[in-house]
Design an enzyme around this catalytic site. Structure first.
Site, PDB file in Angstrom:
ATOM      1  CG  ASP A 292     -59.122 -75.828 -23.970  1.00 11.49           C
ATOM      2  OD1 ASP A 292     -58.397 -75.133 -23.231  1.00 11.49           O
ATOM      3  OD2 ASP A 292     -59.229 -77.067 -23.843  1.00 11.49           O
TER       4      ASP A 292
ATOM      5  CG  ASN B  78     -51.506 -71.279 -22.145  1.00 11.28           C
ATOM      6  OD1 ASN B  78     -50.620 -71.220 -21.281  1.00 11.28           O
ATOM      7  ND2 ASN B  78     -52.743 -71.686 -21.885  1.00 11.28           N
TER       8      ASN B  78
ATOM      9  CE1 TYR C 298     -45.372 -79.337 -19.148  1.00 11.34           C
ATOM     10  CE2 TYR C 298     -43.500 -78.806 -17.749  1.00 11.34           C
ATOM     11  CZ  TYR C 298     -44.708 -78.449 -18.317  1.00 11.34           C
ATOM     12  OH  TYR C 298     -45.247 -77.212 -18.075  1.00 11.34           O
TER      13      TYR C 298
ATOM     14  CE  LYS D 244     -44.783 -76.595 -21.541  1.00 11.66           C
ATOM     15  NZ  LYS D 244     -45.728 -75.765 -22.285  1.00 11.66           N
TER      16      LYS D 244
ATOM     17  CB  THR E  58     -53.436 -74.180 -13.284  1.00 13.09           C
ATOM     18  OG1 THR E  58     -52.475 -75.219 -13.522  1.00 13.09           O
ATOM     19  CG2 THR E  58     -52.782 -72.823 -13.441  1.00 13.09           C
TER      20      THR E  58
HETATM   21  P1  NAD Z   1     -54.525 -76.302 -17.392  1.00 12.72           P
HETATM   22  O1  NAD Z   1     -54.585 -77.779 -17.451  1.00 12.72           O
HETATM   23  O2  NAD Z   1     -55.323 -75.564 -16.385  1.00 12.72           O
HETATM   24  O3  NAD Z   1     -54.877 -75.692 -18.830  1.00 12.72           O
HETATM   25  C1  NAD Z   1     -54.406 -76.282 -20.014  1.00 12.72           C
HETATM   26  C2  NAD Z   1     -55.489 -76.160 -21.068  1.00 12.72           C
HETATM   27  O4  NAD Z   1     -54.978 -76.700 -22.288  1.00 12.72           O
HETATM   28  C3  NAD Z   1     -56.763 -76.957 -20.713  1.00 12.72           C
HETATM   29  O5  NAD Z   1     -57.907 -76.150 -20.873  1.00 12.72           O
HETATM   30  C4  NAD Z   1     -56.749 -78.101 -21.716  1.00 12.72           C
HETATM   31  O6  NAD Z   1     -58.038 -78.557 -22.085  1.00 12.72           O
HETATM   32  C5  NAD Z   1     -56.010 -77.462 -22.884  1.00 12.72           C
HETATM   33  N1  NAD Z   1     -55.445 -78.465 -23.787  1.00 12.72           N
HETATM   34  C6  NAD Z   1     -54.760 -79.599 -23.462  1.00 12.72           C
HETATM   35  N2  NAD Z   1     -54.450 -80.283 -24.567  1.00 12.72           N
HETATM   36  C7  NAD Z   1     -54.938 -79.570 -25.622  1.00 12.72           C
HETATM   37  C8  NAD Z   1     -54.938 -79.787 -27.026  1.00 12.72           C
HETATM   38  N3  NAD Z   1     -54.379 -80.857 -27.569  1.00 12.72           N
HETATM   39  N4  NAD Z   1     -55.537 -78.849 -27.806  1.00 12.72           N
HETATM   40  C9  NAD Z   1     -56.122 -77.757 -27.270  1.00 12.72           C
HETATM   41  N5  NAD Z   1     -56.158 -77.521 -25.949  1.00 12.72           N
HETATM   42  C10 NAD Z   1     -55.570 -78.415 -25.137  1.00 12.72           C
HETATM   43  O7  NAD Z   1     -52.976 -75.988 -17.232  1.00 12.72           O
HETATM   44  P2  NAD Z   1     -52.148 -74.627 -17.017  1.00 12.72           P
HETATM   45  O8  NAD Z   1     -51.348 -74.836 -15.796  1.00 12.72           O
HETATM   46  O9  NAD Z   1     -52.983 -73.420 -17.173  1.00 12.72           O
HETATM   47  O10 NAD Z   1     -51.130 -74.775 -18.247  1.00 12.72           O
HETATM   48  C11 NAD Z   1     -51.026 -73.854 -19.302  1.00 12.72           C
HETATM   49  C12 NAD Z   1     -49.616 -73.902 -19.851  1.00 12.72           C
HETATM   50  O11 NAD Z   1     -48.708 -73.510 -18.822  1.00 12.72           O
HETATM   51  C13 NAD Z   1     -49.158 -75.287 -20.307  1.00 12.72           C
HETATM   52  O12 NAD Z   1     -48.417 -75.171 -21.494  1.00 12.72           O
HETATM   53  C14 NAD Z   1     -48.275 -75.739 -19.172  1.00 12.72           C
HETATM   54  O13 NAD Z   1     -47.320 -76.687 -19.587  1.00 12.72           O
HETATM   55  C15 NAD Z   1     -47.643 -74.431 -18.755  1.00 12.72           C
HETATM   56  N6  NAD Z   1     -47.060 -74.399 -17.419  1.00 12.72           N
HETATM   57  C16 NAD Z   1     -47.834 -74.607 -16.322  1.00 12.72           C
HETATM   58  C17 NAD Z   1     -47.254 -74.576 -15.072  1.00 12.72           C
HETATM   59  C18 NAD Z   1     -48.067 -74.816 -13.807  1.00 12.72           C
HETATM   60  O14 NAD Z   1     -47.463 -74.972 -12.736  1.00 12.72           O
HETATM   61  N7  NAD Z   1     -49.383 -74.829 -13.864  1.00 12.72           N
HETATM   62  C19 NAD Z   1     -45.890 -74.308 -14.935  1.00 12.72           C
HETATM   63  C20 NAD Z   1     -45.134 -74.089 -16.080  1.00 12.72           C
HETATM   64  C21 NAD Z   1     -45.730 -74.129 -17.321  1.00 12.72           C
END
Ligand code: NAD
Length: 246
Positions: free
Chosen positions: A37, A85, A148, A152, A183
């Site tokens: 991360d 992720n 976004y 995706k 989240t």
């Molecule tokens: P989150 O913000 O809780 O976690 C994302 C993590 O990615 C964080 O720890 C952040 O520090 C890390 N990160 C960001 N940029 C980075 C980089 N350049 N290098 C390394 N790490 C990096 O978010 P989440 O909701 O757990 O999201 C995880 C994945 O799920 C993402 O790809 C997001 O697009 C996808 N997603 C989330 C949702 C939702 O509703 N939460 C829905 C669909 C898809």
């Protein structure tokens, strides 16, 4: 025997949300986990919690991605599972998005999947499973999220291309596509849109199941795709959204 006994797994974006929940579940199922991360303290905390190894890395950068894979191989002797992720979101239309912000979303969400795959696949000498986090918005459109949605959709189709190219090497590649999941990212979206969290979350009541998902529910789907239980599944896009896309 647990599902991932003897396996080595990388989780990017492992410090928070879906990545954190998946790192915890992978470890519970017997995997050695590398938590990568950009948030160093967060990655360390999760790595400590799961008895794994933390790597501070920006997954948009080639050197950082190489370092993540090298850490897995040097620390645990191989690599079997990669969960791509890490992701970011900008809640704007095309009119309000800077070119630099467009490039950043594409670099973190899309280039990262290419880079991590490029370095991880040669390390998966016994075969392996790659799971990429797409989104419901990779499969349909969404408002105020132009970069976004584009990013995706690219992840979902890159997943299919990778699956075709590496199937014969015993490497399966699938995407897991969450709907709204509770989240820090989702809370940040409410902030970006200047919406009250309670009102934002209430939108989830429009979905068939009437609520947003939990990171743990997404992690279960990732575990399934990562494990041998999904041995004939590759190139697929698994939707985990409480019926939202339906
Ligand atoms: P989150 O913000 O809780 O976690 C994302 C993590 O990615 C964080 O720890 C952040 O520090 C890390 N990160 C960001 N940029 C980075 C980089 N350049 N290098 C390394 N790490 C990096 O978010 P989440 O909701 O757990 O999201 C995880 C994945 O799920 C993402 O790809 C997001 O697009 C996808 N997603 C989330 C949702 C939702 O509703 N939460 C829905 C669909 C898809």
């Amino acid at each position: 025997m647990s599902t991932l006994d003897g396996k080595v797994a990388i989780v990017t974006g492992g410090a928070s949300g879906i990545g954190r929940a998946t790192a915890i579940l992978f470890a519970k199922e017997g995997a050695k986990v590398v938590v990568a991360d950009v948030d160093a303290a967060g990655a360390r905390a999760v790595a400590e919690e799961v008895g794994g190894t933390a790597v501070q890395a920006d997954v948009s950068q080639p050197k950082d991605c190489e370092q993540i894979v090298r850490t897995a191989v040097e620390t645990y002797g191989g690599l079997h599972v990669l969960f791509n992720n890490a992701g970011i979101i900008r809640r704007t239309t095309a009119l309000d998005l800077d070119v630099e912000e467009w490039d950043r979303v594409m670099a973190v969400n899309v280039r990262s999947v290419f880079l991590m795959s490029k370095y991880a696949i040669p390390a998966m000498t016994e075969g392996g499973s790659i799971v990429n986090t797409g989104s419901g918005w990779g499969l349909k459109g969404g408002g105020n999220a132009i970069s976004y949605c584009a990013s995706k959709a690219a992840v979902v189709n890159m997943t299919r291309a990778l699956a075709i190219d590496h199937a014969k090497a015993g490497i399966r590649v699938n995407s897991v596509n969450p709907g709204d999941t509770n989240t820090p990212m989702l809370r940040d979206e409410a902030k970006q849109l200047n919406e009250d969290w309670a009102a934002f979350e209430k939108d989830a009541a429009d979905r068939p199941m009437g609520r947003s998902g939990t990171p743990e529910e997404i992690a279960q789907a990732v575990l399934f795709l990562a494990s041998d239980a999904a041995s004939y599944i590759t190139g697929s896009a698994l939707v985990v959204d409480g019926g939202g896309l339906a």
